[in-house]
Each structure stands twice: as C-alpha cells, then as structure tokens.
Design a protein around this motif. Sequence first.
Motif, PDB file in Angstrom:
ATOM      1  N   GLY A 170       0.779  -1.233   0.000  1.00  0.00           N
ATOM      2  CA  GLY A 170       0.000   0.000   0.000  1.00  0.00           C
ATOM      3  C   GLY A 170       0.810   1.282   0.000  1.00  0.00           C
ATOM      4  N   LEU A 171       2.090   1.202  -0.369  1.00  0.00           N
ATOM      5  CA  LEU A 171       2.950   2.386  -0.356  1.00  0.00           C
ATOM      6  C   LEU A 171       2.407   3.501  -1.238  1.00  0.00           C
ATOM      7  N   ILE A 172       1.842   3.146  -2.401  1.00  0.00           N
ATOM      8  CA  ILE A 172       1.286   4.155  -3.311  1.00  0.00           C
ATOM      9  C   ILE A 172      -0.207   3.877  -3.573  1.00  0.00           C
ATOM     10  N   ARG A 173      -0.853   3.268  -2.627  1.00  0.00           N
ATOM     11  CA  ARG A 173      -2.250   2.848  -2.812  1.00  0.00           C
ATOM     12  C   ARG A 173      -3.172   4.042  -3.089  1.00  0.00           C
ATOM     13  N   PRO A 174      -3.941   3.976  -4.176  1.00  0.00           N
ATOM     14  CA  PRO A 174      -4.892   5.061  -4.461  1.00  0.00           C
ATOM     15  C   PRO A 174      -6.006   5.106  -3.416  1.00  0.00           C
ATOM     16  N   MET A 175      -6.389   6.288  -3.027  1.00  0.00           N
ATOM     17  CA  MET A 175      -7.517   6.448  -2.102  1.00  0.00           C
ATOM     18  C   MET A 175      -8.800   6.508  -2.930  1.00  0.00           C
ATOM     19  N   GLN A 176      -9.106   5.349  -3.532  1.00  0.00           N
ATOM     20  CA  GLN A 176     -10.195   5.253  -4.496  1.00  0.00           C
ATOM     21  C   GLN A 176     -10.928   3.932  -4.322  1.00  0.00           C
ATOM     22  N   ILE A 177     -12.177   3.897  -4.774  1.00  0.00           N
ATOM     23  CA  ILE A 177     -12.913   2.643  -4.905  1.00  0.00           C
ATOM     24  C   ILE A 177     -12.572   2.066  -6.265  1.00  0.00           C
ATOM     25  N   LYS A 178     -12.118   0.816  -6.281  1.00  0.00           N
ATOM     26  CA  LYS A 178     -11.565   0.229  -7.497  1.00  0.00           C
ATOM     27  C   LYS A 178     -12.501   0.352  -8.695  1.00  0.00           C
ATOM     28  N   GLU A 179     -13.750  -0.067  -8.540  1.00  0.00           N
ATOM     29  CA  GLU A 179     -14.677  -0.087  -9.669  1.00  0.00           C
ATOM     30  C   GLU A 179     -14.860   1.304 -10.278  1.00  0.00           C
ATOM     31  N   GLU A 180     -14.869   2.316  -9.427  1.00  0.00           N
ATOM     32  CA  GLU A 180     -15.037   3.685  -9.907  1.00  0.00           C
ATOM     33  C   GLU A 180     -13.799   4.166 -10.658  1.00  0.00           C
ATOM     34  N   PHE A 181     -12.647   3.948 -10.041  1.00  0.00           N
ATOM     35  CA  PHE A 181     -11.430   4.511 -10.625  1.00  0.00           C
ATOM     36  C   PHE A 181     -11.000   3.762 -11.888  1.00  0.00           C
ATOM     37  N   VAL A 182     -11.216   2.459 -11.925  1.00  0.00           N
ATOM     38  CA  VAL A 182     -10.894   1.706 -13.143  1.00  0.00           C
ATOM     39  C   VAL A 182     -11.757   2.203 -14.303  1.00  0.00           C
ATOM     40  N   GLU A 183     -13.022   2.503 -14.014  1.00  0.00           N
ATOM     41  CA  GLU A 183     -13.895   3.054 -15.066  1.00  0.00           C
ATOM     42  C   GLU A 183     -13.376   4.406 -15.542  1.00  0.00           C
TER      43      GLU A 183
ATOM     44  N   ASP B 135     -14.797  12.302  -4.914  1.00  0.00           N
ATOM     45  CA  ASP B 135     -15.582  12.506  -3.693  1.00  0.00           C
ATOM     46  C   ASP B 135     -16.845  13.329  -3.930  1.00  0.00           C
ATOM     47  N   ILE B 136     -17.608  12.960  -4.964  1.00  0.00           N
ATOM     48  CA  ILE B 136     -18.848  13.686  -5.267  1.00  0.00           C
ATOM     49  C   ILE B 136     -20.055  13.161  -4.488  1.00  0.00           C
TER      50      ILE B 136
ATOM     51  N   ALA C 214     -16.111   8.847  -1.561  1.00  0.00           N
ATOM     52  CA  ALA C 214     -15.683   8.605  -2.936  1.00  0.00           C
ATOM     53  C   ALA C 214     -16.746   9.039  -3.957  1.00  0.00           C
ATOM     54  N   GLY C 215     -16.827   8.326  -5.056  1.00  0.00           N
ATOM     55  CA  GLY C 215     -17.675   8.743  -6.176  1.00  0.00           C
ATOM     56  C   GLY C 215     -16.895   9.698  -7.063  1.00  0.00           C
ATOM     57  N   ILE C 216     -16.964   9.474  -8.375  1.00  0.00           N
ATOM     58  CA  ILE C 216     -16.235  10.311  -9.321  1.00  0.00           C
ATOM     59  C   ILE C 216     -17.215  10.955 -10.301  1.00  0.00           C
ATOM     60  N   GLY C 217     -17.078  12.260 -10.471  1.00  0.00           N
ATOM     61  CA  GLY C 217     -17.882  12.983 -11.445  1.00  0.00           C
ATOM     62  C   GLY C 217     -17.029  13.374 -12.633  1.00  0.00           C
ATOM     63  N   VAL C 218     -17.513  13.070 -13.820  1.00  0.00           N
ATOM     64  CA  VAL C 218     -16.759  13.321 -15.064  1.00  0.00           C
ATOM     65  C   VAL C 218     -17.513  14.349 -15.902  1.00  0.00           C
TER      66      VAL C 218
END
Length: 261
Positions: free
Chosen positions: A75-88, A217-218, A254-258
């Motif tokens: 976890g040294l560079i672990r994203p502070m993200q939910i995988k399914e959201e960020f992969v999308e 974080d929306i 979390a949650g990502i808005g595009v």
Amino acid sequence: MYLLKKSIFVLKNYGLKAFIKKAIRFPINRLNLLRQKRAEEKAKKNPQEVINILKSFSSNIPEEVFDFSWNFYNGLIRPMQIKEEFVELLKIFQELNPKYILEIGTANGGTLFCFCKLAQDDATIISIDLPEGPFGGGYPEWKIPIYQAFAKENQKLYLLRKDSHQQETSEEVKKILNGNHLDFLFIDGDHSYEGVKKDFEMYSPLVKKGGIIAFHDITKHPPDTGCEVEKLWKEIKNNFDFKELIKDANQNWAGIGVIYF
C-alpha cells in the motif's frame, strides 16, 4: 474517548447496520495501516529497490495498472479510491489518450502512477500537492524520487509541492504547458466547497474544448469529514455533458464525477 464519540456519531446518524460494518472493518483497517507503515520504513531505507520495481512495470490495461498500484509494497502508493469507480475513470482516460494532464492532490501517488502508465508515451503530467494539506495531502520529501519513477522514459513529470489556490502555482502550470491546453484535469485536493470551487475556477480555463475534468468525492459524506465536493458538483454538472461513477449510492465517500468539457 475519540472512539466512543465516533461510535455514538455513527449510530445516531447512520444506524446500527453502518455501525456494525465499521466495527468489523476497524481491526482490518488497523492491520493494513500497520503494514503500510512497515512498508514505508522499508522503502525509506532502500528507495532504489522501490524505484527499480516501479520502472520495470509496464501495462496498458487499466485494471492491471490499478491492481499494481493498490498492492505494491503493502500500500505504499495505494490510491484512495474505490476500485470499480477509478478503473472506469481510467478507461475513459485511456480512450481520451491525453498528452497534457494535471492532477490536483497527489497524496499517496497511486492515481498519479495510473495516469502516467496510461497516458501517451511523451505526455506532460503535472501533479500539485499541498504539504501538510488537511485532506490527505502532503507526502514526505523522501517519496519524491519514488513518484518521479512513475514516468515513462519520454514523459515529463512535474511534482509541484505548492498550494493550488495561489496564483503563482497557476502561473507555473501555464509556464509548464507552454501554450498548450490540458486534455485531462483531475481535481482531488481541497474538499471544502470554497476550495474545490476555486480549483475548478482557476484550472478549468486551461482545459481544451473536448477535454475532460474529473472530480473525486462527489457523493454525500458525513458532516464531520468536511467534504463538500457534492455541493459544487450538483451546482455545475448540468451545465455540461457529465457522467457519475458511483459504486453504491449509500457508500458515504468517494464517487467520481466526469465532465466532458
């Protein structure tokens, strides 16, 4: 005392189900945190080993890139993200094939790593992070060479350890871009309403027509987090073509808005 107050807050505002879920996760999270601290100590003592591994990794598959960043060195560079959201989001990013990228909020470096690996081979990537920032920012100086190792051979990576809200920071970004416009802007820095609004107002004019702006974080967060990105997102999203990447409407973070700019 802090744990007791936190427990009462969760029970009162989110109910028994949420409290039990958090209680089950608590020892797991503590164990993961301990592992991360040990990994950081090891990496700090032997950064060249870390750098060599990072430079040897190569993939253009979003899920593989994310998984590497998540698991690397405990976890040294672990994203502070939910995988399914960020992969999308990474799939959208890859389809855009951006050359000029700006990230506001470097934090653990995991999102920056993913952007570097999936951007054009000669991309210019800028990441701004406020030292000792209140929303998870402020990586230590010893991590700088590790973050620099994210870049591909012909990419240009700029790590700006500055306040994104300062005009001099904006001017430095413009100088780096050298007349070019951003293809992709990722806003994940100051999560207060005024803070995220200022980042949007200052840096969205640098995005080209047809570019993309993404906010992290929306979703609605608990009041004690101070996260107010949702408020700005609701105000601006209908002015653009937009997409929301949210795994669970009740996840409370979390949650990502595009935005298709």
